[in-house]
Design a protein around this motif. Structure first.
Motif, PDB file in Angstrom:
ATOM      1  N   GLY A 173      -3.118  -2.043  -2.440  1.00  0.00           N
ATOM      2  CA  GLY A 173      -2.617  -0.656  -3.489  1.00  0.00           C
ATOM      3  C   GLY A 173      -3.450  -0.477  -4.285  1.00  0.00           C
ATOM      4  O   GLY A 173      -3.023   0.255  -5.038  1.00  0.00           O
ATOM      5  N   PHE A 231       1.330  -1.128   0.499  1.00  0.00           N
ATOM      6  CA  PHE A 231      -0.110  -0.131  -0.118  1.00  0.00           C
ATOM      7  C   PHE A 231       1.012   1.351  -0.014  1.00  0.00           C
ATOM      8  O   PHE A 231       2.177   1.400   0.076  1.00  0.00           O
ATOM      9  CB  PHE A 231      -0.740   0.243   0.746  1.00  0.00           C
ATOM     10  CG  PHE A 231      -1.907  -1.041   1.293  1.00  0.00           C
ATOM     11  CD1 PHE A 231      -3.070  -0.515   0.839  1.00  0.00           C
ATOM     12  CD2 PHE A 231      -2.195  -2.282   1.362  1.00  0.00           C
ATOM     13  CE1 PHE A 231      -4.138  -1.038   0.355  1.00  0.00           C
ATOM     14  CE2 PHE A 231      -2.498  -3.264   1.189  1.00  0.00           C
ATOM     15  CZ  PHE A 231      -3.995  -2.792   0.618  1.00  0.00           C
ATOM     16  N   GLU A 232       0.089   2.311  -0.534  1.00  0.00           N
ATOM     17  CA  GLU A 232       1.046   3.347  -0.414  1.00  0.00           C
ATOM     18  C   GLU A 232       1.536   3.956   0.862  1.00  0.00           C
ATOM     19  O   GLU A 232       2.234   4.673   0.694  1.00  0.00           O
ATOM     20  CB  GLU A 232      -0.164   4.102  -1.807  1.00  0.00           C
ATOM     21  CG  GLU A 232       0.660   5.797  -1.404  1.00  0.00           C
ATOM     22  CD  GLU A 232       0.360   6.812  -2.911  1.00  0.00           C
ATOM     23  OE1 GLU A 232       0.875   7.620  -3.135  1.00  0.00           O
ATOM     24  OE2 GLU A 232      -1.207   6.956  -3.272  1.00  0.00           O
TER      25      GLU A 232
END
Length: 380
Positions: free
Chosen positions: A219, A92-93
Protein backbone atom coordinates in the motif's frame (compact mmCIF):
# COMPACT_ATOMS: atom_id res chain seq x y z
CA UNK A 1 18.90 -19.77 -57.62
CA UNK A 2 16.43 -21.21 -55.13
CA UNK A 3 16.03 -19.61 -51.73
CA UNK A 4 14.66 -21.44 -48.68
CA UNK A 5 13.77 -18.73 -46.14
CA UNK A 6 13.77 -21.00 -43.08
CA UNK A 7 16.91 -23.06 -43.63
CA UNK A 8 18.55 -21.08 -40.85
CA UNK A 9 16.17 -22.76 -38.39
CA UNK A 10 17.85 -26.11 -39.09
CA UNK A 11 21.22 -24.60 -38.16
CA UNK A 12 19.75 -23.24 -34.93
CA UNK A 13 18.22 -26.64 -34.13
CA UNK A 14 21.57 -28.36 -34.60
CA UNK A 15 23.28 -25.86 -32.30
CA UNK A 16 20.65 -26.42 -29.63
CA UNK A 17 21.00 -30.19 -29.92
CA UNK A 18 24.80 -30.00 -29.68
CA UNK A 19 24.48 -27.88 -26.51
CA UNK A 20 21.90 -30.20 -24.95
CA UNK A 21 19.27 -27.45 -24.92
CA UNK A 22 16.45 -28.93 -26.99
CA UNK A 23 13.03 -28.35 -25.43
CA UNK A 24 9.96 -30.45 -26.18
CA UNK A 25 6.29 -30.29 -25.27
CA UNK A 26 4.95 -33.10 -23.11
CA UNK A 27 1.14 -33.05 -22.84
CA UNK A 28 0.06 -34.30 -19.43
CA UNK A 29 -2.94 -36.58 -18.90
CA UNK A 30 -6.12 -35.35 -17.25
CA UNK A 31 -5.52 -37.62 -14.26
CA UNK A 32 -2.11 -37.14 -12.60
CA UNK A 33 0.23 -40.09 -13.10
CA UNK A 34 3.22 -38.54 -11.34
CA UNK A 35 3.82 -36.94 -7.96
CA UNK A 36 3.96 -33.27 -8.94
CA UNK A 37 6.93 -31.22 -7.79
CA UNK A 38 7.20 -29.35 -11.09
CA UNK A 39 4.11 -27.15 -11.31
CA UNK A 40 3.54 -23.85 -9.52
CA UNK A 41 0.40 -25.08 -7.76
CA UNK A 42 1.89 -24.09 -4.40
CA UNK A 43 -1.32 -24.36 -2.40
CA UNK A 44 -2.73 -27.40 -4.17
CA UNK A 45 -5.82 -25.50 -5.30
CA UNK A 46 -5.96 -26.07 -9.05
CA UNK A 47 -8.00 -29.28 -8.57
CA UNK A 48 -9.79 -28.23 -5.40
CA UNK A 49 -13.53 -28.98 -5.77
CA UNK A 50 -14.56 -25.44 -4.80
CA UNK A 51 -12.20 -23.94 -7.37
CA UNK A 52 -13.17 -26.20 -10.28
CA UNK A 53 -16.86 -25.79 -9.43
CA UNK A 54 -16.45 -22.00 -9.48
CA UNK A 55 -14.75 -22.19 -12.87
CA UNK A 56 -17.57 -24.32 -14.29
CA UNK A 57 -20.26 -22.07 -12.83
CA UNK A 58 -18.60 -18.95 -14.25
CA UNK A 59 -18.37 -20.53 -17.71
CA UNK A 60 -22.04 -21.54 -17.61
CA UNK A 61 -23.16 -18.12 -16.43
CA UNK A 62 -20.85 -15.77 -18.34
CA UNK A 63 -19.79 -17.88 -21.33
CA UNK A 64 -16.62 -19.66 -22.37
CA UNK A 65 -14.72 -16.49 -23.32
CA UNK A 66 -14.53 -12.87 -22.26
CA UNK A 67 -15.78 -11.91 -25.79
CA UNK A 68 -13.60 -8.80 -26.06
CA UNK A 69 -11.14 -6.49 -24.39
CA UNK A 70 -11.84 -5.35 -20.85
CA UNK A 71 -12.80 -1.88 -22.09
CA UNK A 72 -15.36 -3.22 -24.58
CA UNK A 73 -17.23 -6.37 -23.50
CA UNK A 74 -14.57 -8.29 -21.58
CA UNK A 75 -15.33 -7.05 -18.05
CA UNK A 76 -17.80 -8.93 -15.86
CA UNK A 77 -18.92 -8.59 -12.26
CA UNK A 78 -16.47 -11.41 -11.50
CA UNK A 79 -13.55 -9.29 -12.71
CA UNK A 80 -14.64 -6.39 -10.50
CA UNK A 81 -15.08 -8.67 -7.48
CA UNK A 82 -11.66 -10.25 -8.01
CA UNK A 83 -9.95 -6.88 -8.35
CA UNK A 84 -11.58 -5.53 -5.22
CA UNK A 85 -10.82 -8.63 -3.14
CA UNK A 86 -7.24 -8.95 -4.41
CA UNK A 87 -6.50 -5.34 -3.49
CA UNK A 88 -8.06 -5.73 -0.05
CA UNK A 89 -6.30 -9.04 0.65
CA UNK A 90 -2.86 -7.80 -0.39
CA UNK A 91 -3.21 -4.38 1.23
CA UNK A 92 -3.34 -2.13 -1.84
CA UNK A 93 -5.74 0.59 -2.88
CA UNK A 94 -6.74 -0.89 -6.24
CA UNK A 95 -6.08 -3.74 -8.66
CA UNK A 96 -6.40 -4.45 -12.36
CA UNK A 97 -6.79 -8.00 -13.76
CA UNK A 98 -5.14 -8.94 -17.06
CA UNK A 99 -4.95 -12.11 -19.14
CA UNK A 100 -1.59 -13.28 -17.71
CA UNK A 101 1.17 -12.37 -15.30
CA UNK A 102 3.37 -11.77 -18.33
CA UNK A 103 0.88 -9.21 -19.64
CA UNK A 104 0.69 -7.59 -16.20
CA UNK A 105 4.45 -6.99 -16.13
CA UNK A 106 4.43 -5.60 -19.67
CA UNK A 107 1.53 -3.33 -18.73
CA UNK A 108 3.16 -1.90 -15.62
CA UNK A 109 6.60 -1.39 -17.14
CA UNK A 110 5.49 0.17 -20.40
CA UNK A 111 2.80 2.42 -18.93
CA UNK A 112 4.80 3.67 -15.94
CA UNK A 113 7.99 4.52 -17.80
CA UNK A 114 8.90 5.64 -21.31
CA UNK A 115 11.48 7.60 -23.27
CA UNK A 116 13.73 9.65 -21.03
CA UNK A 117 12.96 7.66 -17.89
CA UNK A 118 15.13 5.00 -16.26
CA UNK A 119 14.38 1.41 -15.26
CA UNK A 120 16.80 -0.28 -12.88
CA UNK A 121 16.33 -4.03 -13.19
CA UNK A 122 17.79 -6.90 -11.15
CA UNK A 123 19.93 -9.27 -13.23
CA UNK A 124 17.86 -12.23 -12.01
CA UNK A 125 14.48 -10.86 -13.02
CA UNK A 126 11.95 -12.94 -14.95
CA UNK A 127 11.84 -12.84 -18.76
CA UNK A 128 8.56 -10.91 -18.68
CA UNK A 129 10.32 -8.09 -16.84
CA UNK A 130 13.21 -8.19 -19.32
CA UNK A 131 10.75 -7.93 -22.21
CA UNK A 132 8.81 -5.15 -20.48
CA UNK A 133 12.02 -3.16 -20.10
CA UNK A 134 12.77 -3.60 -23.81
CA UNK A 135 9.28 -2.55 -24.87
CA UNK A 136 9.14 0.45 -22.53
CA UNK A 137 11.66 2.50 -24.58
CA UNK A 138 13.10 3.67 -21.28
CA UNK A 139 16.80 3.55 -20.55
CA UNK A 140 17.44 0.30 -18.67
CA UNK A 141 20.27 -0.42 -16.25
CA UNK A 142 20.68 -4.06 -15.28
CA UNK A 143 22.31 -4.30 -11.87
CA UNK A 144 23.86 -7.25 -9.98
CA UNK A 145 21.43 -9.59 -8.29
CA UNK A 146 19.93 -8.41 -4.98
CA UNK A 147 22.21 -5.37 -4.69
CA UNK A 148 20.40 -2.29 -3.31
CA UNK A 149 23.63 -0.30 -3.41
CA UNK A 150 23.91 -0.80 -7.15
CA UNK A 151 20.29 0.29 -7.55
CA UNK A 152 20.97 3.45 -5.55
CA UNK A 153 24.02 4.27 -7.66
CA UNK A 154 22.06 4.04 -10.92
CA UNK A 155 19.12 6.05 -9.62
CA UNK A 156 21.39 8.76 -8.24
CA UNK A 157 23.27 9.08 -11.51
CA UNK A 158 20.04 9.45 -13.48
CA UNK A 159 18.35 12.03 -11.29
CA UNK A 160 15.02 12.00 -13.16
CA UNK A 161 11.87 9.92 -13.48
CA UNK A 162 12.81 6.36 -12.58
CA UNK A 163 11.54 2.99 -11.49
CA UNK A 164 13.33 0.02 -9.90
CA UNK A 165 11.92 -3.43 -10.66
CA UNK A 166 12.54 -6.79 -9.03
CA UNK A 167 11.00 -10.18 -8.49
CA UNK A 168 9.98 -10.69 -4.87
CA UNK A 169 11.05 -14.34 -5.03
CA UNK A 170 13.33 -15.32 -7.89
CA UNK A 171 12.04 -18.29 -9.85
CA UNK A 172 15.43 -19.90 -10.51
CA UNK A 173 16.85 -20.22 -7.00
CA UNK A 174 13.84 -19.35 -4.85
CA UNK A 175 15.67 -16.59 -2.98
CA UNK A 176 13.90 -13.42 -1.88
CA UNK A 177 14.72 -9.85 -2.88
CA UNK A 178 15.84 -7.38 -0.17
CA UNK A 179 12.58 -5.45 -0.39
CA UNK A 180 12.92 -3.17 2.68
CA UNK A 181 16.34 -1.99 1.50
CA UNK A 182 15.12 -1.47 -2.07
CA UNK A 183 12.13 0.49 -0.82
CA UNK A 184 14.42 2.73 1.27
CA UNK A 185 16.63 3.37 -1.76
CA UNK A 186 13.66 4.23 -3.97
CA UNK A 187 12.17 6.51 -1.32
CA UNK A 188 15.46 8.35 -0.91
CA UNK A 189 15.98 8.76 -4.65
CA UNK A 190 12.35 9.60 -5.49
CA UNK A 191 11.85 6.51 -7.65
CA UNK A 192 8.96 4.07 -7.90
CA UNK A 193 9.39 0.42 -6.90
CA UNK A 194 7.72 -2.32 -8.95
CA UNK A 195 7.73 -5.82 -7.43
CA UNK A 196 6.67 -8.96 -9.28
CA UNK A 197 5.16 -11.06 -6.48
CA UNK A 198 4.31 -14.08 -8.65
CA UNK A 199 6.08 -16.50 -6.28
CA UNK A 200 5.22 -14.66 -3.07
CA UNK A 201 1.43 -14.42 -3.21
CA UNK A 202 -0.13 -17.28 -1.29
CA UNK A 203 3.18 -18.29 0.29
CA UNK A 204 4.70 -15.27 2.07
CA UNK A 205 3.14 -12.85 4.51
CA UNK A 206 0.35 -13.40 7.02
CA UNK A 207 -2.05 -15.90 5.49
CA UNK A 208 -0.26 -15.68 2.14
CA UNK A 209 -0.80 -11.97 1.56
CA UNK A 210 2.48 -11.71 -0.30
CA UNK A 211 6.04 -10.50 0.03
CA UNK A 212 5.18 -6.81 0.28
CA UNK A 213 2.76 -7.45 3.12
CA UNK A 214 5.44 -9.54 4.82
CA UNK A 215 7.89 -6.64 4.49
CA UNK A 216 5.38 -4.06 5.75
CA UNK A 217 5.40 -2.29 2.38
CA UNK A 218 1.96 -3.07 0.99
CA UNK A 219 0.00 0.00 0.00
CA UNK A 220 2.95 2.36 -0.11
CA UNK A 221 2.40 5.40 -2.34
CA UNK A 222 5.44 4.71 -4.51
CA UNK A 223 4.99 0.93 -4.67
CA UNK A 224 3.28 -1.20 -7.34
CA UNK A 225 3.12 -4.98 -7.46
CA UNK A 226 2.25 -7.48 -10.15
CA UNK A 227 0.81 -10.92 -9.50
CA UNK A 228 -0.02 -14.06 -11.36
CA UNK A 229 -3.22 -16.00 -10.71
CA UNK A 230 -1.68 -19.18 -12.13
CA UNK A 231 0.51 -20.20 -9.20
CA UNK A 232 -0.83 -20.14 -5.65
CA UNK A 233 -4.37 -19.39 -6.85
CA UNK A 234 -4.30 -22.35 -9.24
CA UNK A 235 -6.01 -20.52 -12.11
CA UNK A 236 -4.75 -18.29 -14.91
CA UNK A 237 -4.26 -14.57 -15.43
CA UNK A 238 -2.39 -11.71 -13.82
CA UNK A 239 -2.95 -8.46 -11.97
CA UNK A 240 -1.34 -5.13 -11.16
CA UNK A 241 -1.93 -3.66 -7.68
CA UNK A 242 -1.08 -0.19 -6.45
CA UNK A 243 -2.43 3.30 -5.78
CA UNK A 244 -5.77 4.00 -7.44
CA UNK A 245 -4.29 6.70 -9.67
CA UNK A 246 -1.72 4.21 -10.97
CA UNK A 247 -4.42 1.66 -11.80
CA UNK A 248 -6.53 4.34 -13.52
CA UNK A 249 -3.50 5.28 -15.58
CA UNK A 250 -2.97 1.67 -16.65
CA UNK A 251 -6.60 1.42 -17.80
CA UNK A 252 -5.91 4.34 -20.12
CA UNK A 253 -2.29 3.69 -21.13
CA UNK A 254 -1.31 0.02 -20.81
CA UNK A 255 -1.45 -1.59 -24.25
CA UNK A 256 -1.49 -5.18 -22.96
CA UNK A 257 -4.65 -4.26 -21.06
CA UNK A 258 -6.36 -2.08 -23.65
CA UNK A 259 -5.80 -4.26 -26.71
CA UNK A 260 -5.92 -7.76 -25.22
CA UNK A 261 -9.02 -9.89 -24.72
CA UNK A 262 -10.06 -9.98 -21.09
CA UNK A 263 -9.39 -12.93 -18.81
CA UNK A 264 -11.93 -15.71 -19.45
CA UNK A 265 -14.77 -15.91 -16.90
CA UNK A 266 -13.85 -19.47 -15.88
CA UNK A 267 -10.32 -18.43 -14.92
CA UNK A 268 -11.62 -15.32 -13.16
CA UNK A 269 -14.15 -17.31 -11.17
CA UNK A 270 -11.57 -19.94 -10.24
CA UNK A 271 -9.06 -17.35 -9.02
CA UNK A 272 -11.75 -15.63 -6.95
CA UNK A 273 -12.75 -18.95 -5.37
CA UNK A 274 -9.10 -19.75 -4.56
CA UNK A 275 -8.58 -16.35 -2.97
CA UNK A 276 -11.65 -16.80 -0.78
CA UNK A 277 -10.55 -20.31 0.17
CA UNK A 278 -7.10 -19.01 1.16
CA UNK A 279 -8.73 -16.41 3.38
CA UNK A 280 -10.62 -19.21 5.15
CA UNK A 281 -7.58 -21.49 5.33
CA UNK A 282 -4.55 -19.22 5.89
CA UNK A 283 -2.43 -22.09 7.21
CA UNK A 284 -1.90 -23.28 3.64
CA UNK A 285 0.74 -20.56 3.18
CA UNK A 286 2.83 -21.70 6.11
CA UNK A 287 2.48 -25.34 5.10
CA UNK A 288 3.95 -24.60 1.66
CA UNK A 289 6.99 -23.01 3.30
CA UNK A 290 7.33 -25.93 5.72
CA UNK A 291 7.34 -28.42 2.86
CA UNK A 292 9.99 -26.40 1.00
CA UNK A 293 12.24 -26.30 4.06
CA UNK A 294 11.84 -30.03 4.59
CA UNK A 295 12.85 -30.77 0.99
CA UNK A 296 15.89 -28.52 1.25
CA UNK A 297 17.10 -29.84 4.59
CA UNK A 298 16.73 -33.50 3.68
CA UNK A 299 18.42 -33.15 0.28
CA UNK A 300 21.36 -31.09 1.52
CA UNK A 301 21.84 -33.39 4.51
CA UNK A 302 22.63 -36.12 1.98
CA UNK A 303 25.22 -34.03 0.17
CA UNK A 304 23.30 -32.32 -2.63
CA UNK A 305 23.87 -28.62 -3.24
CA UNK A 306 20.73 -26.50 -2.99
CA UNK A 307 19.70 -22.94 -2.21
CA UNK A 308 17.84 -22.42 1.06
CA UNK A 309 14.29 -21.52 -0.02
CA UNK A 310 12.73 -18.23 1.03
CA UNK A 311 9.32 -19.32 -0.29
CA UNK A 312 8.22 -22.52 -2.07
CA UNK A 313 10.93 -23.00 -4.72
CA UNK A 314 13.78 -25.43 -3.98
CA UNK A 315 16.67 -25.21 -6.45
CA UNK A 316 19.10 -28.17 -6.60
CA UNK A 317 22.32 -27.79 -8.59
CA UNK A 318 23.17 -30.16 -11.46
CA UNK A 319 26.68 -30.65 -12.90
CA UNK A 320 25.71 -29.84 -16.51
CA UNK A 321 22.72 -29.21 -18.80
CA UNK A 322 22.81 -32.81 -20.04
CA UNK A 323 23.01 -34.14 -16.48
CA UNK A 324 20.07 -31.99 -15.44
CA UNK A 325 17.97 -33.33 -18.32
CA UNK A 326 18.87 -36.93 -17.49
CA UNK A 327 18.21 -36.35 -13.80
CA UNK A 328 14.76 -34.91 -14.47
CA UNK A 329 13.99 -37.77 -16.88
CA UNK A 330 15.09 -40.37 -14.33
CA UNK A 331 12.89 -38.75 -11.69
CA UNK A 332 9.97 -38.85 -14.10
CA UNK A 333 10.60 -42.51 -14.86
CA UNK A 334 10.52 -43.14 -11.11
CA UNK A 335 7.17 -41.36 -10.75
CA UNK A 336 8.18 -37.83 -9.72
CA UNK A 337 7.77 -34.73 -11.91
CA UNK A 338 10.42 -32.05 -11.28
CA UNK A 339 11.43 -28.93 -13.13
CA UNK A 340 14.65 -28.63 -15.11
CA UNK A 341 16.29 -25.24 -15.62
CA UNK A 342 19.13 -24.85 -18.14
CA UNK A 343 20.68 -21.98 -20.08
CA UNK A 344 19.36 -19.63 -21.33
CA UNK A 345 16.65 -19.82 -18.65
CA UNK A 346 19.31 -19.48 -15.94
CA UNK A 347 21.37 -16.27 -16.15
CA UNK A 348 24.41 -17.73 -14.37
CA UNK A 349 24.69 -20.72 -16.73
CA UNK A 350 24.29 -23.24 -13.89
CA UNK A 351 21.74 -25.97 -14.60
CA UNK A 352 19.35 -27.01 -11.86
CA UNK A 353 16.47 -29.18 -10.89
CA UNK A 354 13.69 -27.03 -9.53
CA UNK A 355 11.35 -28.60 -7.01
CA UNK A 356 8.21 -26.72 -6.09
CA UNK A 357 6.71 -27.35 -2.68
CA UNK A 358 2.96 -27.81 -2.36
CA UNK A 359 0.90 -27.25 0.75
CA UNK A 360 -1.06 -30.46 0.14
CA UNK A 361 1.95 -32.81 0.04
CA UNK A 362 1.87 -35.45 2.75
CA UNK A 363 4.87 -36.51 4.83
CA UNK A 364 4.96 -39.79 2.90
CA UNK A 365 5.04 -37.93 -0.42
CA UNK A 366 7.85 -35.66 0.79
CA UNK A 367 9.87 -38.71 1.81
CA UNK A 368 9.23 -40.39 -1.55
CA UNK A 369 10.28 -37.27 -3.44
CA UNK A 370 13.51 -36.89 -1.47
CA UNK A 371 14.41 -40.55 -1.87
CA UNK A 372 13.78 -40.41 -5.62
CA UNK A 373 15.85 -37.26 -6.19
CA UNK A 374 18.73 -38.75 -4.19
CA UNK A 375 18.58 -42.13 -5.90
CA UNK A 376 18.62 -40.63 -9.40
CA UNK A 377 21.23 -37.91 -8.73
CA UNK A 378 24.05 -37.89 -11.33
CA UNK A 379 27.51 -38.80 -10.09
CA UNK A 380 29.18 -36.10 -12.18
Amino acid sequence: MSFAPFDWIDDEARRRADAGLVRTLRPRPAEPELLDLASNDYLGLTRHPEVTAAAAEAAHRWGAGATGSRLVTGSTALHADLERELAEFCGFEAALVLSSGYAANLAALTALTGRGSLIVSDAGNHASIVDGCRLSRADTAVVPHADPGAVAKELRAHGGRALAVTDSVFSVDGDAAPLPELADVCRTEGAALLVDDAHGLGVLGEGGRGALAAAGLAGGDGIVTTLTLSKSLGSQGGAVLGPARVIDHLVNAARTFIFDTGLAPAATGAALASLRLLRREPARAGRARTVATALYERLTAEGLTAVRPDAAVVSVRAPSPDAAVRWAADCRAAGIAVGCFRPPSVPDGISRLRLTARADLTEAQIATAVATVLRTAPLT
